[in-house]
Design a protein around this motif. Sequence first.
Motif, PDB file in Angstrom:
ATOM      1  N   UNK A 162      -1.548  -2.862 -13.771  1.00 14.32           N
ATOM      2  CA  UNK A 162      -0.552  -3.308 -14.747  1.00 14.32           C
ATOM      3  C   UNK A 162       0.811  -2.700 -14.474  1.00 14.32           C
ATOM      4  N   UNK A 163       0.819  -1.420 -14.130  1.00 13.77           N
ATOM      5  CA  UNK A 163       2.069  -0.696 -13.952  1.00 13.77           C
ATOM      6  C   UNK A 163       1.831   0.449 -12.984  1.00 13.77           C
ATOM      7  N   UNK A 199      -6.039   5.969  -9.295  1.00 16.16           N
ATOM      8  CA  UNK A 199      -5.333   6.072  -8.024  1.00 16.16           C
ATOM      9  C   UNK A 199      -5.168   4.686  -7.421  1.00 16.16           C
ATOM     10  N   UNK A 200      -3.941   4.372  -7.016  1.00 21.28           N
ATOM     11  CA  UNK A 200      -3.635   3.061  -6.446  1.00 21.28           C
ATOM     12  C   UNK A 200      -2.650   3.245  -5.303  1.00 21.28           C
ATOM     13  N   UNK A 201      -3.182   3.562  -4.126  1.00 21.42           N
ATOM     14  CA  UNK A 201      -2.305   3.683  -2.959  1.00 21.42           C
ATOM     15  C   UNK A 201      -2.968   3.066  -1.741  1.00 21.42           C
ATOM     16  N   UNK A 202      -2.204   2.891  -0.696  1.00 17.51           N
ATOM     17  CA  UNK A 202      -2.670   2.148   0.472  1.00 17.51           C
ATOM     18  C   UNK A 202      -3.710   2.904   1.287  1.00 17.51           C
ATOM     19  N   UNK A 203      -3.869   4.206   1.046  1.00 20.76           N
ATOM     20  CA  UNK A 203      -4.905   4.984   1.710  1.00 20.76           C
ATOM     21  C   UNK A 203      -6.186   5.074   0.876  1.00 20.76           C
ATOM     22  N   UNK A 204      -6.128   4.601  -0.373  1.00 24.11           N
ATOM     23  CA  UNK A 204      -7.235   4.796  -1.317  1.00 24.11           C
ATOM     24  C   UNK A 204      -7.601   6.274  -1.420  1.00 24.11           C
ATOM     25  N   UNK A 215       8.511   5.011   1.272  1.00 22.79           N
ATOM     26  CA  UNK A 215       8.200   5.181  -0.152  1.00 22.79           C
ATOM     27  C   UNK A 215       8.319   3.857  -0.904  1.00 22.79           C
ATOM     28  N   UNK A 216       9.358   3.086  -0.594  1.00 17.47           N
ATOM     29  CA  UNK A 216       9.533   1.784  -1.246  1.00 17.47           C
ATOM     30  C   UNK A 216       8.392   0.844  -0.884  1.00 17.47           C
ATOM     31  N   UNK A 217       8.025   0.833   0.386  1.00 24.09           N
ATOM     32  CA  UNK A 217       6.940  -0.033   0.833  1.00 24.09           C
ATOM     33  C   UNK A 217       5.617   0.373   0.192  1.00 24.09           C
ATOM     34  N   UNK A 218       5.398   1.674   0.055  1.00 24.74           N
ATOM     35  CA  UNK A 218       4.168   2.162  -0.581  1.00 24.74           C
ATOM     36  C   UNK A 218       4.107   1.740  -2.044  1.00 24.74           C
ATOM     37  N   UNK A 219       5.243   1.803  -2.751  1.00 22.11           N
ATOM     38  CA  UNK A 219       5.256   1.372  -4.142  1.00 22.11           C
ATOM     39  C   UNK A 219       4.982  -0.133  -4.252  1.00 22.11           C
ATOM     40  N   UNK A 220       5.567  -0.920  -3.366  1.00 24.56           N
ATOM     41  CA  UNK A 220       5.324  -2.365  -3.397  1.00 24.56           C
ATOM     42  C   UNK A 220       3.854  -2.674  -3.108  1.00 24.56           C
ATOM     43  N   UNK A 221       3.237  -1.892  -2.219  1.00 22.45           N
ATOM     44  CA  UNK A 221       1.815  -2.076  -1.928  1.00 22.45           C
ATOM     45  C   UNK A 221       0.999  -1.814  -3.203  1.00 22.45           C
ATOM     46  N   UNK A 222       1.295  -0.712  -3.890  1.00 18.09           N
ATOM     47  CA  UNK A 222       0.545  -0.391  -5.104  1.00 18.09           C
ATOM     48  C   UNK A 222       0.709  -1.471  -6.160  1.00 18.09           C
ATOM     49  N   UNK A 223       1.919  -2.018  -6.270  1.00 24.13           N
ATOM     50  CA  UNK A 223       2.169  -3.103  -7.216  1.00 24.13           C
ATOM     51  C   UNK A 223       1.418  -4.372  -6.841  1.00 24.13           C
ATOM     52  N   UNK A 224       0.971  -4.454  -5.590  1.00 27.93           N
ATOM     53  CA  UNK A 224       0.264  -5.637  -5.104  1.00 27.93           C
ATOM     54  C   UNK A 224      -1.244  -5.541  -5.276  1.00 27.93           C
ATOM     55  N   UNK A 235       1.089   6.446  -6.013  1.00 25.74           N
ATOM     56  CA  UNK A 235       1.505   5.370  -5.114  1.00 25.74           C
ATOM     57  C   UNK A 235       1.934   5.909  -3.754  1.00 25.74           C
ATOM     58  N   UNK A 236       2.586   7.063  -3.736  1.00 24.27           N
ATOM     59  CA  UNK A 236       2.998   7.661  -2.459  1.00 24.27           C
ATOM     60  C   UNK A 236       2.111   8.855  -2.098  1.00 24.27           C
ATOM     61  N   UNK A 237       0.980   8.981  -2.777  1.00 28.47           N
ATOM     62  CA  UNK A 237      -0.016  10.022  -2.506  1.00 28.47           C
ATOM     63  C   UNK A 237       0.636  11.392  -2.327  1.00 28.47           C
ATOM     64  N   UNK A 238       1.320  11.818  -3.410  1.00 24.26           N
ATOM     65  CA  UNK A 238       1.900  13.164  -3.448  1.00 24.26           C
ATOM     66  C   UNK A 238       2.862  13.426  -2.296  1.00 24.26           C
ATOM     67  N   UNK A 239       3.501  12.368  -1.811  1.00 19.71           N
ATOM     68  CA  UNK A 239       4.480  12.505  -0.736  1.00 19.71           C
ATOM     69  C   UNK A 239       3.968  12.156   0.642  1.00 19.71           C
ATOM     70  N   UNK A 240       2.661  11.982   0.787  1.00 18.03           N
ATOM     71  CA  UNK A 240       2.081  11.695   2.106  1.00 18.03           C
ATOM     72  C   UNK A 240       2.532  10.349   2.661  1.00 18.03           C
ATOM     73  N   UNK A 241       3.000   9.457   1.786  1.00 22.82           N
ATOM     74  CA  UNK A 241       3.420   8.122   2.221  1.00 22.82           C
ATOM     75  C   UNK A 241       4.941   7.970   2.203  1.00 22.82           C
ATOM     76  N   UNK A 242       5.641   9.089   2.250  1.00 28.10           N
ATOM     77  CA  UNK A 242       7.094   9.068   2.330  1.00 28.10           C
ATOM     78  C   UNK A 242       7.531   9.470   3.735  1.00 28.10           C
TER      79      UNK A 242
END
Length: 319
Positions: free
Chosen positions: A279-280, A185-190, A265-274, A223-230
Amino acid sequence: MEKRPFGKLGEISCLTLGGGGTGQVWGPTSRDEAIATAREAVDAGITFLDVAPSYGNGEAELVLGEAFSGRLPNGVRVSTKCMLGNPPPHEVLLRLERSLEQSLACMKLQRIDLFFLHGQIVPDAMAGCLEGTPRRLFVEAVRPAFEQLVARGRIGAWGISAIGVPSAVLETINEDPPPAAVQAVANLLDSLGAMKRFDEAAHPREIIAAAHRRNIGIMGIRAVQAGALTDALDRKLPDIHPEMVDYRRATPFRALAREISEPPAALAHRYSLSIPGVSTVVLGVKNRAELRECIAAAERGPLDREVIARIDTAVGRTD
């Protein structure tokens, strides 16, 4: 598309097309649209496709079979999974082989690059309390079976879904031979959301850091935690559902996304990539429009430290 080191498995595109969306786990789509999405993902530079039999009762695997007719483009790799559970040790290899054969038939392939143990790895003492694969069974039967499949050339490597009980997952990562890859799991809410079925704290970043230290490829999921970060959840859930709890917790994050003029959603994906070590990031997109939004986000690159700090403050995240 940016390429990143993927442990001992070479390089991988910073985005992976997951099968949750094309398999209709995250809302309805058509078979034709899912096929078009898979083809466009590869055309855009995505070099890894990740599916599982449980994504739409094999639908995600069938989509890949129809999209590429058993001939993956050069440089494109694929993974699938087996939800093994807790069978008798002598049945482990047979069950893995049976699942693999069914997956290969759906995808029209002769082999896969990466075979994941789906579901949770749990401490032996919790085997009767939680669904999942007990640590002892993993060590004595599952890992040797994976190694046999590698030796026979049926799979290129094996990995684990690192969403189980953290103490058990960390033991597995730190042992030899280690998995070649983990899905963490890699999202901004952990947050693991509804996948968290244990009492221990989740510690997803500790798991990512441990895998990175061992040169294990890390696929970031949720990355978007099942939609919670959209912007809005695409399905009705009870107020007490973990994804609804996370959606409310993410309200300040959505406000920040509006302030900096970026879709949540875009911002959440960029956070996960950071997140260091990832790796992906595995996408759960179900159509080309969602895919294009994620690709555009990846093209803008990882976030700078200031934006990450603002997001962490907004959602009350502390290291």
